[in-house]
Design a protein around this motif. Structure first.
Motif, short mmCIF file in Angstrom:
data_model
loop_
_atom_site.label_atom_id
_atom_site.label_comp_id
_atom_site.label_asym_id
_atom_site.label_seq_id
_atom_site.Cartn_x
_atom_site.Cartn_y
_atom_site.Cartn_z
N ILE A 173 47.57 35.86 51.89
CA ILE A 173 48.18 36.27 50.62
C ILE A 173 48.74 35.05 49.89
CG2 ILE A 173 50.08 37.58 49.58
CD1 ILE A 173 49.64 39.69 51.76
N LEU A 174 49.42 34.18 50.63
CA LEU A 174 49.98 32.99 50.00
C LEU A 174 48.89 32.06 49.50
CD1 LEU A 174 52.78 31.95 49.38
CD2 LEU A 174 52.76 30.72 51.55
N GLY A 175 47.80 31.96 50.26
CA GLY A 175 46.67 31.13 49.83
C GLY A 175 46.04 31.67 48.56
N GLY A 176 45.88 32.99 48.48
CA GLY A 176 45.32 33.60 47.27
C GLY A 176 46.20 33.37 46.06
N PHE A 177 47.51 33.49 46.25
CA PHE A 177 48.44 33.27 45.15
C PHE A 177 48.38 31.83 44.64
CE2 PHE A 177 52.64 31.58 44.01
CZ PHE A 177 52.88 32.31 42.85
N THR A 178 48.44 30.87 45.55
CA THR A 178 48.47 29.47 45.13
C THR A 178 47.14 29.01 44.54
OG1 THR A 178 48.04 28.84 47.43
CG2 THR A 178 50.32 28.76 46.70
N THR A 179 46.03 29.54 45.05
CA THR A 179 44.74 29.13 44.50
C THR A 179 44.52 29.71 43.11
OG1 THR A 179 42.40 28.81 45.02
CG2 THR A 179 43.28 31.00 45.43
N MET A 180 45.03 30.91 42.84
CA MET A 180 44.89 31.49 41.51
C MET A 180 45.83 30.83 40.53
SD MET A 180 43.16 33.69 39.78
CE MET A 180 43.24 33.37 38.02
N ALA A 181 47.05 30.54 40.97
CA ALA A 181 48.06 30.01 40.06
C ALA A 181 47.81 28.57 39.67
CB ALA A 181 49.45 30.15 40.69
N ALA A 182 47.29 27.75 40.60
CA ALA A 182 47.14 26.33 40.27
C ALA A 182 46.05 25.63 41.05
CB ALA A 182 48.47 25.61 40.50
N ASN A 183 45.07 26.37 41.57
CA ASN A 183 44.02 25.77 42.39
C ASN A 183 44.62 24.97 43.54
OD1 ASN A 183 41.67 26.69 40.97
ND2 ASN A 183 42.15 25.22 39.36
N ALA A 184 45.75 25.41 44.05
CA ALA A 184 46.44 24.69 45.12
C ALA A 184 46.43 25.48 46.42
CB ALA A 184 47.88 24.37 44.70
#
Length: 279
Positions: A173-184
Motif C-alpha cells: 500500500i505504501l509503495g502504491g501511494f509513493t509511486t503514484m504521488a511522486a514516482n518514488a
C-alpha cells in the motif's frame, strides 16, 4: 517544451541516465532522479515526465530479466499496491509540491530504519544458531520458521518470507501511494525485497515486472488529471535515448555484482535520496 537552461538540461539528462541504470542494476538511483527532476521542473510535471521514462526503462528491464521474476510474489503484491495508487491519486489532487516531497521523504527514512533493524535481527538470529551448532550446545533447525511438515519447508528464504501478509500489505500500500504521488515507490519496494531476502537476479527480475505493471496501471490516472500532456511528452522524447543508454550499462553492472555489494549500495542510495526529499 519547458524553458530550461543548459545546466538544467545537463541535470535532467543525468537523471534520465540514472533511470535507465536503476531499472537494470541499482534501483536506488531512481529516487535520485525523482529529486533531480523535482528540483529542475515543477514537481507535478516532473511526475508525468518521469512516468514515461520509467516505462521506457521498464521495457528493457523486463526483457533483460524475463526469466527471473517470482510470479507468486507479484500476484500477491499487485492488489495491495492498487489500493495505494488510489490513495496517491487522491493525494495528488490537493497536496502542493513541498508537502508531497517531505511526506514521501520521511516515510522512506522511517522505512529504511525499520528494514535495517529487521535485517540486523535476522542476521543476529542466524549467527546465534551457527554459534550454537559449532559449540554443540543446541540442535539447529533449518533456516525457516515453519514446522517440519510446512509446505514451504526447503524453499528459498525469499519464497517463504514473501507469503507473509502483514509486510506485503504494509509495503504494498505504501509503495502504491509513493509511486503514484511522486514516482518514488522504488525505495519502498526495494526495502520490501531486501527484507524478504531476494537474491540479486530474483530481486531485479521481480521488481522489473512489478514496476512495469504498476506504471501501466498509473497511466490512465496521470492522463485523467492532466499530468501527461504534449509538453511533457516532447521532453520525454528528448530524454529517452539517455534512459536506454543507462539501462544497457546497468545490464553490464548487474552481471558483475554480488549480494554483499548489492544490498549496501541500494540502502545507501535510498537513504541519500530520502534525505534530499525532506530538506
Amino acid at each position: 517544451m519547458f524553458e530550461l537552461s543548459g545546466y538544467a538540461w545537463l541535470l535532467i539528462g543525468l537523471a534520465a541516465f540514472f533511470i535507465g541504470v536503476s531499472k537494470t542494476a541499482l534501483p536506488g538511483l531512481a529516487t535520485l532522479s525523482v529529486a533531480i527532476f523535482a528540483a529542475v521542473i515543477p514537481a507535478r510535471e516532473s511526475t508525468a515526465v518521469m512516468l514515461v521514462l520509467l516505462l521506457t526503462g521498464d521495457l528493457i528491464a523486463i526483457w533483460t530479466y524475463r526469466h527471473d521474476a517470482h510470479w507468486p510474489t507479484l500476484r500477491r503484491l499487485i492488489p495491495t499496491v492498487v489500493i495505494g495508487i488510489l490513495v496517491g491519486a487522491w493525494f495528488l489532487q490537493w497536496a502542493d509540491d513541498l508537502i508531497m516531497r517531505r511526506s514521501i521523504g520521511w516515510i522512506l527514512i522511517a522505512l529504511t530504519a525499520l528494514t535495517l533493524l529487521i535485517m540486523y535481527r535476522k542476521k543476529a538470529r542466524s549467527s546465534s544458531r551457527i554459534n550454537a551448532a559449532a559449540s554443540g550446545s543446541a540442535r539447529v533447525r533449518p533456516d525457516f520458521e515453519g514446522e517440519p511438515g510446512d509446505a514451504l519447508a526447503g524453499k528459498g528464504e525469499y519464497e517463504r518470507l514473501s507469503t507473509r501478509a502483514l509486510p506485503r500489505y504494509f509495503y504494498g500500500i505504501l509503495g502504491g501511494f509513493t509511486t503514484m504521488a511522486a514516482n518514488a515507490g522504488g525505495p519502498v519496494m526495494t526495502l520490501y525485497f531486501l527484507w524478504a531476502r531476494f537474491p540479486v537476479l530474483k530481486f531485479l527480475g521481480t521488481q522489473a515486472w512489478f514496476f512495469f505493471i504498476i506504471n501501466v496501471i498509473k497511466l490512465p490516472f496521470s492522463f485523467s488529471i492532466g499530468l501527461i500532456n504534449p509538453a511533457t511528452l516532447r521532453l520525454d522524447l528528448a530524454l529517452v535515448p539517455l534512459v536506454l543508454t543507462g539501462a544497457l550499462l546497468g545490464r553490464v553492472l548487474a552481471k558483475r555484482m554480488n549480494q554483499k555489494i548489492f544490498e549496501p549500495i541500494v540502502i545507501v542510495l535510498t537513504i541519500i535520496s530520502s534525505i534530499y526529499l525532506v530538506v
